[in-house]
Design a protein around this motif. Structure first.
Motif, short mmCIF file in Angstrom:
data_model
loop_
_atom_site.label_atom_id
_atom_site.label_comp_id
_atom_site.label_asym_id
_atom_site.label_seq_id
_atom_site.Cartn_x
_atom_site.Cartn_y
_atom_site.Cartn_z
N PRO A 23 36.08 118.34 11.11
CA PRO A 23 34.99 117.35 10.69
C PRO A 23 33.60 117.88 10.52
N ASP A 24 33.01 117.10 9.73
CA ASP A 24 31.76 117.50 9.12
C ASP A 24 30.67 116.50 10.06
N PHE A 25 30.09 117.25 10.91
CA PHE A 25 29.11 116.45 11.76
C PHE A 25 27.73 116.85 11.38
N SER A 26 27.36 117.21 9.93
CA SER A 26 26.14 117.60 9.52
C SER A 26 25.14 116.52 10.06
N LEU A 28 25.10 114.48 12.60
CA LEU A 28 24.59 114.77 14.14
C LEU A 28 23.96 115.98 14.35
N TYR A 29 24.30 117.10 13.73
CA TYR A 29 23.53 118.31 13.98
C TYR A 29 22.05 117.91 13.61
N LYS A 31 20.46 115.38 13.32
CA LYS A 31 19.75 114.41 14.29
C LYS A 31 19.31 115.02 15.77
N THR A 123 35.46 112.52 17.53
CA THR A 123 34.62 111.58 17.11
C THR A 123 33.37 111.89 17.28
N GLU A 124 32.28 111.61 16.54
CA GLU A 124 30.88 111.98 16.92
C GLU A 124 30.24 111.91 18.05
N GLN A 125 30.57 110.85 19.02
CA GLN A 125 30.16 110.78 20.50
C GLN A 125 30.76 111.85 21.15
N MET A 127 31.78 114.77 20.33
CA MET A 127 30.68 116.14 19.76
C MET A 127 29.30 116.12 20.39
N GLN A 128 29.09 114.63 20.11
CA GLN A 128 27.31 114.81 20.87
C GLN A 128 27.45 115.06 22.54
#
Length: 135
Positions: A23-26, A28-29, A31, A123-125, A127-128
């Motif tokens: 996944p691309d979490f660009s 999030l990173y 942020k 999910t983004e959550q 990963m965060q």
């Protein structure tokens, strides 16, 4: 704070992208104030680690089903994690895994300290939480 001081305080993350599932979490990173370098070659990632050790490493676990890894390694990540241990021992390792690999991830975890294992779809959550839970 000057830009150079800010850069020194910024966390860094190296991402090894070996499949289309990664996944691309660009956003999030960005942020979270994490500078990201993406690699599609483990060899290039290893060279970069020697120059600038990352705070985080993200890679996808792919179990070595056949002789792909000459019987010496469990997965595609073994050599990279060994390199991390040498050049970036403080780096937190985050592993993405396809659910079909769940029966085999334990073999990797027996060999190496892994900060978090996240099963697809990640999910983004999730990963965060992995990035912020630094215990």
């Amino acid at each position: 704070m000057s830009a150079s001081v800010n850069r020194n305080c910024m966390k860094s993350l190296f991402s090894l992208i070996e499949s289309p599932f990664h996944p691309d979490f660009s956003a999030l990173y960005q942020k979270l104030g994490i500078a990201v370098e993406r690699f599609n070659s483990a060899r290039n990632l290893h060279r970069a680690m020697q120059k600038q050790p990352p705070d985080f490493f993200v890679g996808e676990f792919i179990y070595g089903w056949g002789n792909n890894y000459a019987g010496a390694n469990v997965s595609n990540l073994d050599v990279t994690i060994r390199t991390l241990q040498r050049f970036a021992p403080q780096a937190k390792v985050i592993v993405f895994m396809h659910p079909r690999e769940e029966d085999h991830i334990g073999k990797l975890l027996e060999l190496f300290p892994v900060h978090a294992v996240l099963a697809y779809p990640v999910t983004e959550q999730e990963m965060q939480a992995a990035l912020l839970n630094l215990e």
